[in-house]
Design a protein around this motif. Structure first.
Motif, PDB file in Angstrom:
ATOM      1  N   GLU A  64      85.634  45.906  53.269  1.00  0.00           N
ATOM      2  CA  GLU A  64      85.068  46.554  52.007  1.00  0.00           C
ATOM      3  C   GLU A  64      83.569  46.797  52.980  1.00  0.00           C
ATOM      4  OE1 GLU A  64      81.992  44.774  48.865  1.00  0.00           O
ATOM      5  OE2 GLU A  64      84.098  43.507  48.875  1.00  0.00           O
ATOM      6  N   PHE A  65      83.279  48.147  52.472  1.00  0.00           N
ATOM      7  CA  PHE A  65      82.056  49.094  52.974  1.00  0.00           C
ATOM      8  C   PHE A  65      80.366  48.769  52.161  1.00  0.00           C
ATOM      9  CE2 PHE A  65      85.694  50.492  54.402  1.00  0.00           C
ATOM     10  CZ  PHE A  65      84.979  50.949  56.454  1.00  0.00           C
ATOM     11  N   ARG A  66      79.551  48.024  52.211  1.00  0.00           N
ATOM     12  CA  ARG A  66      78.189  48.227  51.776  1.00  0.00           C
ATOM     13  C   ARG A  66      77.261  48.729  52.342  1.00  0.00           C
ATOM     14  NH1 ARG A  66      78.822  41.854  49.964  1.00  0.00           N
ATOM     15  NH2 ARG A  66      80.720  41.580  49.112  1.00  0.00           N
ATOM     16  N   ASP A  67      76.497  49.741  51.497  1.00  0.00           N
ATOM     17  CA  ASP A  67      75.256  50.056  51.853  1.00  0.00           C
ATOM     18  C   ASP A  67      73.603  49.728  51.432  1.00  0.00           C
ATOM     19  OD1 ASP A  67      72.906  51.915  52.355  1.00  0.00           O
ATOM     20  OD2 ASP A  67      74.215  53.741  52.813  1.00  0.00           O
ATOM     21  N   THR A  68      72.788  49.305  52.597  1.00  0.00           N
ATOM     22  CA  THR A  68      71.465  48.740  51.539  1.00  0.00           C
ATOM     23  C   THR A  68      71.084  50.004  50.594  1.00  0.00           C
ATOM     24  OG1 THR A  68      70.420  48.896  53.328  1.00  0.00           O
ATOM     25  CG2 THR A  68      71.832  46.595  53.102  1.00  0.00           C
ATOM     26  N   HIS A  69      71.110  50.951  50.524  1.00  0.00           N
ATOM     27  CA  HIS A  69      71.210  51.801  49.649  1.00  0.00           C
ATOM     28  C   HIS A  69      71.111  51.872  48.292  1.00  0.00           C
ATOM     29  CE1 HIS A  69      67.955  54.427  52.152  1.00  0.00           C
ATOM     30  NE2 HIS A  69      68.498  54.672  52.902  1.00  0.00           N
ATOM     31  N   HIS A  70      72.370  51.178  48.349  1.00  0.00           N
ATOM     32  CA  HIS A  70      73.037  50.605  46.969  1.00  0.00           C
ATOM     33  C   HIS A  70      73.456  49.974  46.976  1.00  0.00           C
ATOM     34  CE1 HIS A  70      73.593  55.077  46.992  1.00  0.00           C
ATOM     35  NE2 HIS A  70      73.656  55.228  48.336  1.00  0.00           N
ATOM     36  N   LEU A  71      71.677  48.918  45.675  1.00  0.00           N
ATOM     37  CA  LEU A  71      72.091  47.696  46.363  1.00  0.00           C
ATOM     38  C   LEU A  71      72.458  47.448  44.687  1.00  0.00           C
ATOM     39  CD1 LEU A  71      68.586  46.138  47.700  1.00  0.00           C
ATOM     40  CD2 LEU A  71      71.061  45.496  48.644  1.00  0.00           C
ATOM     41  N   VAL A  72      73.602  46.277  43.852  1.00  0.00           N
ATOM     42  CA  VAL A  72      73.688  46.893  42.271  1.00  0.00           C
ATOM     43  C   VAL A  72      72.716  44.486  42.547  1.00  0.00           C
ATOM     44  CG1 VAL A  72      76.025  46.193  41.791  1.00  0.00           C
ATOM     45  CG2 VAL A  72      75.618  47.735  43.444  1.00  0.00           C
ATOM     46  N   HIS A  73      72.468  45.161  41.278  1.00  0.00           N
ATOM     47  CA  HIS A  73      71.835  43.655  40.612  1.00  0.00           C
ATOM     48  C   HIS A  73      73.490  43.142  39.775  1.00  0.00           C
ATOM     49  CE1 HIS A  73      70.291  41.367  37.186  1.00  0.00           C
ATOM     50  NE2 HIS A  73      68.585  41.415  38.111  1.00  0.00           N
ATOM     51  N   PRO A  74      73.024  41.450  39.902  1.00  0.00           N
ATOM     52  CA  PRO A  74      74.644  41.350  39.372  1.00  0.00           C
ATOM     53  C   PRO A  74      74.986  41.033  38.168  1.00  0.00           C
ATOM     54  CG  PRO A  74      72.459  39.316  40.059  1.00  0.00           C
ATOM     55  CD  PRO A  74      72.689  40.841  40.726  1.00  0.00           C
ATOM     56  N   GLY A  75      73.722  42.115  37.359  1.00  0.00           N
ATOM     57  CA  GLY A  75      73.722  41.732  35.851  1.00  0.00           C
ATOM     58  C   GLY A  75      72.716  41.152  35.008  1.00  0.00           C
ATOM     59  N   THR A  76      73.170  39.682  35.275  1.00  0.00           N
ATOM     60  CA  THR A  76      71.303  39.342  34.040  1.00  0.00           C
ATOM     61  C   THR A  76      71.248  37.714  35.916  1.00  0.00           C
ATOM     62  OG1 THR A  76      73.261  37.105  34.827  1.00  0.00           O
ATOM     63  CG2 THR A  76      73.407  38.972  32.505  1.00  0.00           C
ATOM     64  N   ASP A  77      70.120  37.962  35.321  1.00  0.00           N
ATOM     65  CA  ASP A  77      68.344  36.891  36.382  1.00  0.00           C
ATOM     66  C   ASP A  77      69.707  35.652  36.594  1.00  0.00           C
ATOM     67  OD1 ASP A  77      65.773  38.179  35.021  1.00  0.00           O
ATOM     68  OD2 ASP A  77      67.298  39.205  36.341  1.00  0.00           O
ATOM     69  N   ILE A  78      69.899  34.971  37.907  1.00  0.00           N
ATOM     70  CA  ILE A  78      70.165  34.111  38.367  1.00  0.00           C
ATOM     71  C   ILE A  78      68.600  32.470  37.898  1.00  0.00           C
ATOM     72  CG2 ILE A  78      71.401  32.009  39.896  1.00  0.00           C
ATOM     73  CD1 ILE A  78      72.251  34.974  41.323  1.00  0.00           C
ATOM     74  N   LEU A  79      68.997  32.111  36.564  1.00  0.00           N
ATOM     75  CA  LEU A  79      68.738  31.375  36.202  1.00  0.00           C
ATOM     76  C   LEU A  79      68.794  29.939  36.958  1.00  0.00           C
ATOM     77  CD1 LEU A  79      67.956  32.548  33.195  1.00  0.00           C
ATOM     78  CD2 LEU A  79      66.778  32.583  34.580  1.00  0.00           C
ATOM     79  N   GLN A  80      69.781  29.746  37.337  1.00  0.00           N
ATOM     80  CA  GLN A  80      70.831  27.861  37.744  1.00  0.00           C
ATOM     81  C   GLN A  80      71.657  28.444  38.797  1.00  0.00           C
ATOM     82  OE1 GLN A  80      71.330  25.046  34.514  1.00  0.00           O
ATOM     83  NE2 GLN A  80      71.454  23.122  36.263  1.00  0.00           N
ATOM     84  N   ASP A  81      72.680  27.984  39.357  1.00  0.00           N
ATOM     85  CA  ASP A  81      72.876  28.092  40.570  1.00  0.00           C
ATOM     86  C   ASP A  81      74.043  26.965  41.066  1.00  0.00           C
ATOM     87  OD1 ASP A  81      74.698  29.196  42.374  1.00  0.00           O
ATOM     88  OD2 ASP A  81      73.140  29.859  43.698  1.00  0.00           O
ATOM     89  N   THR A  82      74.742  26.750  40.260  1.00  0.00           N
ATOM     90  CA  THR A  82      75.500  25.709  40.373  1.00  0.00           C
ATOM     91  C   THR A  82      76.532  25.059  41.561  1.00  0.00           C
ATOM     92  OG1 THR A  82      77.089  25.732  39.267  1.00  0.00           O
ATOM     93  CG2 THR A  82      75.563  24.625  38.004  1.00  0.00           C
ATOM     94  N   ILE A  83      77.057  26.530  41.784  1.00  0.00           N
ATOM     95  CA  ILE A  83      77.253  26.988  43.441  1.00  0.00           C
ATOM     96  C   ILE A  83      77.698  26.263  44.687  1.00  0.00           C
ATOM     97  CG2 ILE A  83      79.373  28.433  44.701  1.00  0.00           C
ATOM     98  CD1 ILE A  83      79.726  29.554  41.110  1.00  0.00           C
ATOM     99  N   HIS A  84      76.073  26.758  45.065  1.00  0.00           N
ATOM    100  CA  HIS A  84      75.239  26.308  46.463  1.00  0.00           C
ATOM    101  C   HIS A  84      74.155  25.450  46.128  1.00  0.00           C
ATOM    102  CE1 HIS A  84      76.329  31.217  45.992  1.00  0.00           C
ATOM    103  NE2 HIS A  84      77.000  30.475  47.254  1.00  0.00           N
ATOM    104  N   GLY A  85      74.875  23.811  45.199  1.00  0.00           N
ATOM    105  CA  GLY A  85      74.173  22.982  45.589  1.00  0.00           C
ATOM    106  C   GLY A  85      73.163  22.548  44.617  1.00  0.00           C
ATOM    107  N   HIS A  86      72.581  23.908  43.530  1.00  0.00           N
ATOM    108  CA  HIS A  86      71.583  23.383  42.921  1.00  0.00           C
ATOM    109  C   HIS A  86      71.689  23.377  41.736  1.00  0.00           C
ATOM    110  CE1 HIS A  86      69.230  25.444  46.484  1.00  0.00           C
ATOM    111  NE2 HIS A  86      70.017  26.562  46.161  1.00  0.00           N
ATOM    112  N   SER A  87      71.688  21.799  41.672  1.00  0.00           N
ATOM    113  CA  SER A  87      73.242  21.464  40.566  1.00  0.00           C
ATOM    114  C   SER A  87      71.321  21.356  38.831  1.00  0.00           C
ATOM    115  CB  SER A  87      73.677  19.937  40.516  1.00  0.00           C
ATOM    116  OG  SER A  87      73.600  19.800  41.125  1.00  0.00           O
ATOM    117  N   SER A  88      70.177  21.606  39.750  1.00  0.00           N
ATOM    118  CA  SER A  88      69.098  20.432  38.341  1.00  0.00           C
ATOM    119  C   SER A  88      68.198  22.171  38.902  1.00  0.00           C
ATOM    120  CB  SER A  88      69.160  19.791  38.607  1.00  0.00           C
ATOM    121  OG  SER A  88      68.944  19.680  40.116  1.00  0.00           O
ATOM    122  N   SER A  89      68.042  22.818  37.987  1.00  0.00           N
ATOM    123  CA  SER A  89      66.527  23.506  37.413  1.00  0.00           C
ATOM    124  C   SER A  89      66.746  24.178  39.275  1.00  0.00           C
ATOM    125  CB  SER A  89      65.489  22.660  37.588  1.00  0.00           C
ATOM    126  OG  SER A  89      64.569  23.295  37.734  1.00  0.00           O
TER     127      SER A  89
END
Length: 120
Positions: free
Chosen positions: A83-108
């Motif tokens: 997969e090829f990516r370029d930092t001139h074309h950064l993509v927003h994930p769609g919504t702002d991340i308020l809580q990230d339970t996947i990466h170990g931040h289960s609370s706030s």
């Protein structure tokens, strides 16, 4: 074989463990902020959301012939999807991340805080 290709393939062999029930793919990023090409291997266990990435090589993006040679050597040694990516074309994930339970931040773990009324 050039030194950059040797380094890339040595790191590739170290990180590509070929474990059962895992998915692997390669990502190449043209990073205009650091003026380099970064080569990554991504891995994810089936039926999980956690994706891990390991940087295999970082090389200047000023020499296109060197980049093409390293890419050719990588394609000759690997059948993984690239997969090829370029930092001139950064993509927003769609919504702002308020809580990230996947990466170990289960609370706030608020990355985009909103102003709240102060309780008295």
């Amino acid at each position: 074989m050039i030194q950059e290709s040797k380094t890339l393939l040595a790191n590739y062999q170290e990180k590509f463990k070929r474990e059962r029930n895992y998915q692997y793919w390669l990502v190449i990023v043209n990073n205009h902020f650091d003026h380099c090409y970064s080569f990554f291997i991504y891995t994810r266990k089936f039926k999980t959301k956690l994706t891990r990435s390991y940087e295999l090589l970082c090389m200047p993006n000023t020499d296109q012939e060197l980049y093409q040679q390293v890419l050719t050597d990588l394609k000759a040694a690997s059948n993984l999807a690239i997969e090829f990516r370029d930092t001139h074309h950064l993509v927003h994930p769609g919504t702002d991340i308020l809580q990230d339970t996947i990466h170990g931040h289960s609370s706030s773990a608020a990355y985009h805080t909103k102003t709240k009324a102060i309780k008295k």
